[in-house]
Design a protein around this motif. Structure first.
Motif, PDB file in Angstrom:
ATOM      1  N   CYS A  18       0.825  -1.219   0.000  1.00  0.00           N
ATOM      2  CA  CYS A  18       0.000   0.000   0.000  1.00  0.00           C
ATOM      3  C   CYS A  18       0.855   1.264   0.000  1.00  0.00           C
ATOM      4  CB  CYS A  18      -0.946   0.000   1.195  1.00  0.00           C
ATOM      5  SG  CYS A  18      -2.201  -1.290   1.073  1.00  0.00           S
ATOM      6  N   GLY A  19       2.147   1.113  -0.103  1.00  0.00           N
ATOM      7  CA  GLY A  19       3.040   2.266  -0.107  1.00  0.00           C
ATOM      8  C   GLY A  19       3.164   2.891  -1.483  1.00  0.00           C
ATOM      9  N   PHE A  20       4.000   3.929  -1.568  1.00  0.00           N
ATOM     10  CA  PHE A  20       4.227   4.649  -2.827  1.00  0.00           C
ATOM     11  C   PHE A  20       4.650   3.661  -3.916  1.00  0.00           C
ATOM     12  CE2 PHE A  20       5.826   7.299  -5.984  1.00  0.00           C
ATOM     13  CZ  PHE A  20       7.210   7.419  -6.007  1.00  0.00           C
ATOM     14  N   LEU A  21       5.747   2.944  -3.707  1.00  0.00           N
ATOM     15  CA  LEU A  21       6.200   1.969  -4.709  1.00  0.00           C
ATOM     16  C   LEU A  21       5.293   0.749  -4.714  1.00  0.00           C
ATOM     17  CD1 LEU A  21       8.167   0.744  -6.760  1.00  0.00           C
ATOM     18  CD2 LEU A  21       9.627   0.051  -4.826  1.00  0.00           C
ATOM     19  N   PHE A  42       0.185  -7.185   1.665  1.00  0.00           N
ATOM     20  CA  PHE A  42       0.440  -7.192   3.114  1.00  0.00           C
ATOM     21  C   PHE A  42       0.980  -5.828   3.500  1.00  0.00           C
ATOM     22  CE2 PHE A  42       1.556  -9.506   7.028  1.00  0.00           C
ATOM     23  CZ  PHE A  42       2.556  -8.723   7.568  1.00  0.00           C
ATOM     24  N   GLY A  65      -0.983  -6.391   8.429  1.00  0.00           N
ATOM     25  CA  GLY A  65      -0.016  -7.091   9.258  1.00  0.00           C
ATOM     26  C   GLY A  65       1.268  -6.296   9.406  1.00  0.00           C
ATOM     27  N   ASP A  66       2.113  -6.782  10.298  1.00  0.00           N
ATOM     28  CA  ASP A  66       3.359  -6.108  10.677  1.00  0.00           C
ATOM     29  C   ASP A  66       4.534  -7.031  10.392  1.00  0.00           C
ATOM     30  OD1 ASP A  66       4.359  -4.311  13.716  1.00  0.00           O
ATOM     31  OD2 ASP A  66       5.514  -4.951  11.954  1.00  0.00           O
ATOM     32  N   VAL A  67       5.471  -6.598   9.569  1.00  0.00           N
ATOM     33  CA  VAL A  67       6.612  -7.473   9.223  1.00  0.00           C
ATOM     34  C   VAL A  67       7.488  -7.757  10.438  1.00  0.00           C
ATOM     35  CG1 VAL A  67       6.771  -6.902   6.760  1.00  0.00           C
ATOM     36  CG2 VAL A  67       8.004  -5.496   8.441  1.00  0.00           C
ATOM     37  N   ALA A  87       8.109  -3.631   1.902  1.00  0.00           N
ATOM     38  CA  ALA A  87       7.732  -2.934   3.144  1.00  0.00           C
ATOM     39  C   ALA A  87       8.985  -2.410   3.828  1.00  0.00           C
ATOM     40  CB  ALA A  87       6.984  -3.891   4.074  1.00  0.00           C
ATOM     41  N   SER A 129      18.067  -0.390  -1.966  1.00  0.00           N
ATOM     42  CA  SER A 129      18.160   1.051  -2.247  1.00  0.00           C
ATOM     43  C   SER A 129      19.570   1.415  -2.673  1.00  0.00           C
ATOM     44  CB  SER A 129      17.797   1.854  -0.986  1.00  0.00           C
ATOM     45  OG  SER A 129      18.125   3.227  -1.171  1.00  0.00           O
ATOM     46  N   TYR A 159      18.960   4.671   8.494  1.00  0.00           N
ATOM     47  CA  TYR A 159      18.245   4.176   7.324  1.00  0.00           C
ATOM     48  C   TYR A 159      19.174   3.407   6.374  1.00  0.00           C
ATOM     49  CZ  TYR A 159      15.712   3.863   2.965  1.00  0.00           C
ATOM     50  OH  TYR A 159      15.150   3.379   1.804  1.00  0.00           O
ATOM     51  N   PRO A 191      16.728   0.776  -6.223  1.00  0.00           N
ATOM     52  CA  PRO A 191      16.291   2.007  -6.892  1.00  0.00           C
ATOM     53  C   PRO A 191      17.150   3.197  -6.471  1.00  0.00           C
ATOM     54  CG  PRO A 191      14.448   0.879  -5.848  1.00  0.00           C
ATOM     55  CD  PRO A 191      15.702   0.247  -5.312  1.00  0.00           C
ATOM     56  N   GLY A 193      16.752   7.526  -6.457  1.00  0.00           N
ATOM     57  CA  GLY A 193      15.618   8.317  -5.957  1.00  0.00           C
ATOM     58  C   GLY A 193      14.386   8.130  -6.821  1.00  0.00           C
ATOM     59  N   ILE A 194      13.381   7.507  -6.257  1.00  0.00           N
ATOM     60  CA  ILE A 194      12.167   7.216  -7.030  1.00  0.00           C
ATOM     61  C   ILE A 194      11.287   8.466  -7.078  1.00  0.00           C
ATOM     62  CG2 ILE A 194      10.190   5.674  -7.297  1.00  0.00           C
ATOM     63  CD1 ILE A 194      11.544   3.694  -5.442  1.00  0.00           C
TER      64      ILE A 194
HETATM   65  N1  LIG Z   1      11.214   6.308  -2.084  1.00  0.00           N
HETATM   66  C1  LIG Z   1      12.417   6.158  -2.626  1.00  0.00           C
HETATM   67  O1  LIG Z   1      12.996   7.082  -3.230  1.00  0.00           O
HETATM   68  C2  LIG Z   1      13.113   4.849  -2.495  1.00  0.00           C
HETATM   69  C3  LIG Z   1      12.561   3.778  -1.778  1.00  0.00           C
HETATM   70  N2  LIG Z   1      13.251   2.590  -1.707  1.00  0.00           N
HETATM   71  C4  LIG Z   1      12.701   1.440  -0.972  1.00  0.00           C
HETATM   72  O2  LIG Z   1      11.443   1.116  -1.556  1.00  0.00           O
HETATM   73  C5  LIG Z   1      10.572   0.550  -0.571  1.00  0.00           C
HETATM   74  C6  LIG Z   1       9.249   1.275  -0.609  1.00  0.00           C
HETATM   75  O3  LIG Z   1       9.533   2.623  -0.354  1.00  0.00           O
HETATM   76  P1  LIG Z   1       8.395   3.742  -0.505  1.00  0.00           P
HETATM   77  O4  LIG Z   1       7.289   3.195  -1.321  1.00  0.00           O
HETATM   78  O5  LIG Z   1       9.060   4.996  -0.921  1.00  0.00           O
HETATM   79  O6  LIG Z   1       7.926   3.928   1.010  1.00  0.00           O
HETATM   80  P2  LIG Z   1       6.468   4.010   1.624  1.00  0.00           P
HETATM   81  O7  LIG Z   1       6.652   4.464   3.032  1.00  0.00           O
HETATM   82  O8  LIG Z   1       5.568   4.782   0.731  1.00  0.00           O
HETATM   83  O9  LIG Z   1       5.982   2.486   1.598  1.00  0.00           O
HETATM   84  C7  LIG Z   1       6.410   1.567   2.571  1.00  0.00           C
HETATM   85  C8  LIG Z   1       5.215   0.698   2.940  1.00  0.00           C
HETATM   86  O10 LIG Z   1       5.631  -0.236   3.928  1.00  0.00           O
HETATM   87  C9  LIG Z   1       4.639  -0.273   4.937  1.00  0.00           C
HETATM   88  N3  LIG Z   1       5.228  -0.642   6.220  1.00  0.00           N
HETATM   89  C10 LIG Z   1       6.035   0.106   6.994  1.00  0.00           C
HETATM   90  N4  LIG Z   1       6.326  -0.555   8.126  1.00  0.00           N
HETATM   91  C11 LIG Z   1       5.684  -1.766   8.049  1.00  0.00           C
HETATM   92  C12 LIG Z   1       5.589  -2.885   8.907  1.00  0.00           C
HETATM   93  N5  LIG Z   1       6.202  -2.904  10.106  1.00  0.00           N
HETATM   94  N6  LIG Z   1       4.858  -3.939   8.510  1.00  0.00           N
HETATM   95  C13 LIG Z   1       4.215  -3.920   7.306  1.00  0.00           C
HETATM   96  N7  LIG Z   1       4.254  -2.886   6.453  1.00  0.00           N
HETATM   97  C14 LIG Z   1       4.994  -1.822   6.833  1.00  0.00           C
HETATM   98  C15 LIG Z   1       4.060   1.137   5.004  1.00  0.00           C
HETATM   99  O11 LIG Z   1       2.775   1.127   5.586  1.00  0.00           O
HETATM  100  C16 LIG Z   1       4.066   1.525   3.527  1.00  0.00           C
HETATM  101  O12 LIG Z   1       2.844   1.198   2.921  1.00  0.00           O
HETATM  102  C17 LIG Z   1      11.307   0.678   0.761  1.00  0.00           C
HETATM  103  O13 LIG Z   1      11.861  -0.572   1.113  1.00  0.00           O
HETATM  104  C18 LIG Z   1      12.419   1.695   0.489  1.00  0.00           C
HETATM  105  O14 LIG Z   1      13.543   1.458   1.303  1.00  0.00           O
HETATM  106  C19 LIG Z   1      14.450   2.423  -2.322  1.00  0.00           C
HETATM  107  C20 LIG Z   1      15.025   3.450  -3.024  1.00  0.00           C
HETATM  108  C21 LIG Z   1      14.405   4.740  -3.174  1.00  0.00           C
END
Ligand SMILES: NC(=O)C1=CN([C@@H]2O[C@H](COP(=O)(O)OP(=O)(O)OC[C@H]3O[C@@H](n4cnc5c(N)ncnc54)[C@H](O)[C@@H]3O)[C@@H](O)[C@H]2O)C=CC1
Ligand SMILES: CC(C)CCC[C@@H](C)[C@H]1CC[C@H]2[C@@H]3[C@H](O)CC4=CC(=O)CC[C@]4(C)[C@H]3CC[C@]12C
Length: 369
Positions: A18-21, A42, A65-67, A87, A129, A159, A191, A193-194
């Motif tokens: 449900c996150g950005f990516l 999840f 759920g929580d990883v 996640a 990352s 981080y 990735p 910077g996305i």
């Molecule tokens: N945003 C960026 O520029 C970059 C992101 N990444 C990696 O991409 C992945 C996704 O990043 P984004 O989408 O930007 O972040 P985001 O914060 O939008 O998405 C992360 C998701 O993981 C979930 N999450 C967090 N803690 C959790 C837990 N304990 N249990 C279950 N779910 C949990 C959040 O609810 C969220 O939906 C991450 O692993 C990040 O390290 C890598 C390179 C660049």
């Protein structure tokens, strides 16, 4: 996952779906993975848009759920063919404690690995990352490097430290026997910077510009290149490597791949202006308006303020010592390893990526449009 006549029979699990990516990966799988029978999403926080996905031919199972909770992860992983583990706590602004970042990003990843081993899931893709590599604590530039470029990957910030440890766990798990005797096949995607629809930092820049009458003030020299990649192409790379992981396990297993596309090499601020400019914002100054030492002082004051205010309010500005250092250090990649190993080519051109992102910014609340 033996090749079959595209009979939908595979079960995928996307953690952080449900996150950005994660959302882009979920939608890309539904659009472009014909073998999908069930897609498990999840996440700690489930999004309302998931409901609209449940009307299609693929069974979409939302799992809150929580990883960090091994039993919850095991229950979600059991019976899946592929796990895409995206996640994580993506925090360089001081929102979470170092301990929490480690617990989610490292222990959470260990829980995913052990769940695959215990339940017999053979294929695991980890969203790592660029920060696993750099910029390092010494501010060494990484100029159009690749997966084999020598670089002193030394970190202090929680981080990047957590991402590096998690990636190491995933790569070391490659080849371990899963329940049933088959080898676990893992790989990590890095990735840069996305950017794209849903990027919170872009939203923050836009809102900051609106607060200052449509102006943003240059803080980073235009000469500092920062690697960026469109979220749709990152999602596509995840889908593609997941598909190829079985057929090419010997080549792909235990490997890392930078995520890349044709997005231009620019400074972080100039790159953002590719989208914010057409939405009415202006970047003031051809050079940083403040000397670097003053920016360091302001960033340090922000960090002090954050510490002082923490008992009362979470103060997390864009500018802090870490973000300033990262933004001020050239880090770009130039590689074709993903193409050579599993035929990756960006799905979205730079023009398409730019148009989609601009369209999203224009639709943001309070848009200057
Ligand atoms: N945003 C960026 O520029 C970059 C992101 N990444 C990696 O991409 C992945 C996704 O990043 P984004 O989408 O930007 O972040 P985001 O914060 O939008 O998405 C992360 C998701 O993981 C979930 N999450 C967090 N803690 C959790 C837990 N304990 N249990 C279950 N779910 C949990 C959040 O609810 C969220 O939906 C991450 O692993 C990040 O390290 C890598 C390179 C660049
Ligand atoms: C106002 C300051 C001068 C700087 C503002 C820009 C910063 C907020 C961002 C500059 C570089 C970004 C990071 C970079 O894209 C690498 C990343 C990889 C990840 O895995 C997560 C995000 C991030 C750390 C990203 C975060 C924002 C910047 C520091």
């Amino acid at each position: 996952m033996a090749e079959s006549a595209q009979v939908p029979k595979l079960v995928y699990l996307v953690t952080g779906g449900c996150g950005f990516l994660g959302e882009h990966i979920v939608r890309m799988l539904l659009e472009r993975e014909p073998r999908l029978r069930e897609l498990r999403v999840f996440d700690l926080h489930l999004s309302p848009w998931l409901e609209e996905l449940k009307t299609g031919p693929v069974q979409v199972t939302a799992i809150q759920g929580d990883v960090t909770q091994a039993h919850e992860v095991a229950a979600a992983v059991a019976g899946s063919h592929v796990v895409i583990h995206t996640a994580g706590l993506v925090d360089v602004f001081g929102k979470a404690s170092p301990k929490t970042i480690h617990k989610v990003n490292v222990q959470g990843t260990q829980n995913v690995i052990e769940a695959c081993i215990r339940t017999g899931t053979q294929f695991l893709i980890y969203t790592s990352s660029m920060e696993v590599v750099g910029p390092n604590v010494k501010g060494h530039p990484f100029y159009r490097g690749n997966e084999d470029t020598p670089y002193e990957a030394v970190h202090r910030h929680p981080y990047p430290c957590s991402k590096a440890l998690a990636e190491q766990l995933v790569l070391e798990a490659n080849g371990r026997k899963v329940n049933g005797g088959q080898p676990l096949v893992t790989c990590a995607l890095r990735p840069t910077g996305i950017y794209g629809e849903g990027h919170q930092v872009m939203r923050d820049f836009y809102n900051q510009g609106l607060r200052f009458g449509g102006r943003l003030f240059r803080a980073i020299p235009a000469s500092v290149e920062h690697g960026r990649v469109y979220v749709g192409n990152v999602a596509w790379m995840h889908v593609l490597v997941a598909r190829e992981l079985e057929q090419r396990a010997a080549l792909l297993g235990g490997q890392v791949y930078f995520c890349y596309d044709k997005s231009p090499y620019k400074s972080y601020e100039d790159f953002n202006m590719e989208f914010l400019g057409p939405c009415g914002l202006r970047l003031i100054g051809t050079h940083p308006l403040l000397p670097y030492w003053l920016l360091v002082l302001l960033a340090t004051l922000n960090a002090l303020l954050q510490w002082l205010l923490r008992p009362l309010v979470l103060y997390t500005p864009l500018l802090n010592p870490y973000t300033l250092a990262v933004a001020n250090t050239t880090f770009t990649v130039s590689t074709n390893k993903a193409q050579r190993h599993f035929g990756y080519k960006p799905l979205f051109s730079w023009e398409e990526s730019k148009a989609r992102t601009i369209h999203w910014v224009q639709a943001l609340e309070g848009s200057a449009w």
